[in-house]
Write an enzyme that holds these catalytic residues in place. Structure first.
Site, PDB file in Angstrom:
ATOM      1  N   ASN A   9       0.779  -1.046  -0.050  1.00 54.41           N
ATOM      2  CA  ASN A   9       0.112  -0.117  -0.047  1.00 54.41           C
ATOM      3  C   ASN A   9       0.799   1.284  -0.032  1.00 54.41           C
ATOM      4  O   ASN A   9       1.396   1.511   1.027  1.00 54.41           O
ATOM      5  CB  ASN A   9      -0.825  -0.057   1.323  1.00 54.41           C
ATOM      6  N   LYS A  11       0.267   4.405  -0.222  1.00 55.79           N
ATOM      7  CA  LYS A  11      -0.491   5.347   0.432  1.00 55.79           C
ATOM      8  C   LYS A  11      -0.487   6.557  -0.585  1.00 55.79           C
ATOM      9  O   LYS A  11      -0.326   6.698  -1.743  1.00 55.79           O
ATOM     10  CB  LYS A  11      -0.043   5.754   1.695  1.00 55.79           C
ATOM     11  N   HIS A  95      -9.497   0.539   4.894  1.00 57.69           N
ATOM     12  CA  HIS A  95      -8.399   0.919   5.469  1.00 57.69           C
ATOM     13  C   HIS A  95      -8.483   1.928   6.750  1.00 57.69           C
ATOM     14  O   HIS A  95      -9.277   2.607   6.488  1.00 57.69           O
ATOM     15  CB  HIS A  95      -7.348   1.478   4.358  1.00 57.69           C
ATOM     16  N   GLU A  97      -6.898   4.354   7.831  1.00 59.17           N
ATOM     17  CA  GLU A  97      -7.007   5.731   7.626  1.00 59.17           C
ATOM     18  C   GLU A  97      -8.186   6.241   6.991  1.00 59.17           C
ATOM     19  O   GLU A  97      -8.804   7.277   7.352  1.00 59.17           O
ATOM     20  CB  GLU A  97      -5.696   5.938   6.607  1.00 59.17           C
ATOM     21  N   GLU A 167      -5.589  -5.694  10.363  1.00 56.63           N
ATOM     22  CA  GLU A 167      -4.475  -4.609  10.627  1.00 56.63           C
ATOM     23  C   GLU A 167      -4.534  -3.783  11.911  1.00 56.63           C
ATOM     24  O   GLU A 167      -5.432  -2.773  12.050  1.00 56.63           O
ATOM     25  CB  GLU A 167      -4.365  -3.281   9.502  1.00 56.63           C
ATOM     26  N   GLY A 173       2.159   2.008  10.915  1.00 54.95           N
ATOM     27  CA  GLY A 173       3.089   3.197  10.648  1.00 54.95           C
ATOM     28  C   GLY A 173       3.705   3.670  11.774  1.00 54.95           C
ATOM     29  O   GLY A 173       4.492   4.772  11.944  1.00 54.95           O
ATOM     30  N   SER A 212       3.125  -2.165  10.347  1.00 57.13           N
ATOM     31  CA  SER A 212       4.985  -2.180  10.362  1.00 57.13           C
ATOM     32  C   SER A 212       5.530  -3.715  10.200  1.00 57.13           C
ATOM     33  O   SER A 212       6.368  -4.079  10.815  1.00 57.13           O
ATOM     34  CB  SER A 212       5.035  -1.871  11.985  1.00 57.13           C
TER      35      SER A 212
HETATM   36  C1  PEP Z   1      -0.962  -0.028   5.922  1.00 57.85           C
HETATM   37  O1  PEP Z   1      -1.198   1.300   5.753  1.00 57.85           O
HETATM   38  O2  PEP Z   1      -1.566  -0.584   5.622  1.00 57.85           O
HETATM   39  C2  PEP Z   1       0.274  -0.557   6.742  1.00 57.85           C
HETATM   40  C3  PEP Z   1       0.526  -1.666   7.059  1.00 57.85           C
HETATM   41  O3  PEP Z   1       1.490   0.383   7.166  1.00 57.85           O
HETATM   42  P1  PEP Z   1       2.594   0.109   7.692  1.00 57.85           P
HETATM   43  O4  PEP Z   1       3.337  -1.207   7.097  1.00 57.85           O
HETATM   44  O5  PEP Z   1       3.639   1.392   7.296  1.00 57.85           O
HETATM   45  O6  PEP Z   1       2.583   0.160   8.962  1.00 57.85           O
END
Ligand code: PEP
Length: 250
Positions: A9, A11, A95, A97, A167, A173, A212
């Protein structure tokens, strides 16, 4: 046997030049990735460019969202047909966000899931709890509620047409990754919940972990019985790291 999947992703990151470079790097390393299904989800404006760059490789393309309607006066939205037309096979849906910053409710996310499905796009359906929810002990309830919204609208069989991404919001993040045990517990809960309604769907549906994930922790996470791959944010922006995760997944 569920095929392991690694999805990036990106973003709201990238430029024409950086997207070109990132795709060239991933493409070059794909020869060493033989088992994992690899998907990249660029910002919408770069989808045609990325689809072109992915041509001739096993890399698949996804969007970061999808409109719940199919056509018409929905300024700023992008339909499933448009995504298909520009080479998308997958769409990230729900997601955290989008849920937290743009007010997407469980019901709207379910409608987006339905729009993807009826138009032949595979949803990468994101669910997960906030830190506060985890600390209050309601992680499973939150995941359950988010999944139930899709089941209520589309039926449990619909889950077979997509991929679930667990997630934990507190791990996205932040560099704070869930332990393999924490992640496995929730993945097992999700699969068990689905199994109570339809064992075949539960056995076949892929459940990715996201939050992460990086080359250092991917192998142990993906090695868990109910973790079928990863949805990768930050580490998907460097070809070397993304490819290392794809290889760890194998
Ligand atoms: C995400 O935004 O789906 C995600 C997993 O981000 P990150 O790997 O940066 O934590």
């Amino acid at each position: 046997m569920r095929q392991v999947m690694v999805a990036g992703n990106w973003k709201m990151n990238g430029s024409s030049d950086s997207v070109k470079e990132l795709m060239a790097g991933i493409k070059e390393g794909m020869a060493a990735v033989t088992k994992a299904e690899v998907v990249v989800c660029p910002p919408a404006v770069y989808i045609p460019r990325v689809s072109g760059a992915a041509d001739g490789s096993a890399i698949k393309v996804g969007s970061q969202n999808i409109c719940d309607e199919d056509k018409g006066a929905f300024t700023g939205e992008i339909s499933a047909d448009m995504l298909k037309d520009t080479g998308c096979e997958y769409a990230i849906i729900g997601h955290s966000e989008r849920r937290a910053l743009y007010g997407e409710t469980d019901e709207l996310v379910a409608k987006r899931f339905a729009a993807a499905r009826r138009n032949g796009i595979k949803p990468i359906f994101c669910i997960g709890e906030t830190l506060e929810e985890r600390e209050s002990g309601v992680t499973n309830d939150v995941c359950s509620r988010q999944i139930d919204a899709v089941i209520a609208l589309e039926g449990v069989e619909a889950l077979a047409d997509g991929v679930i991404a667990y997630e934990p919001v507190w791990a996205i993040g932040t560099g704070k990754v869930a332990t393999p045990e924490q992640a496995q517990d929730v993945h097992a809960f999700i699969r068990g919940k689905i199994a109570a309604l339809n064992a075949e769907v539960a056995e076949g549906v892929r459940i990715l972990y996201g939050g992460s994930m990086n080359p250092g922790n991917a192998k142990e996470l993906i090695g868990q019985a109910d973790i079928d791959g990863g949805l990768i944010g930050g580490a998907s922006l460097k070809a070397e790291d993304f490819l290392a995760i794809c290889q760890a997944a194998e």
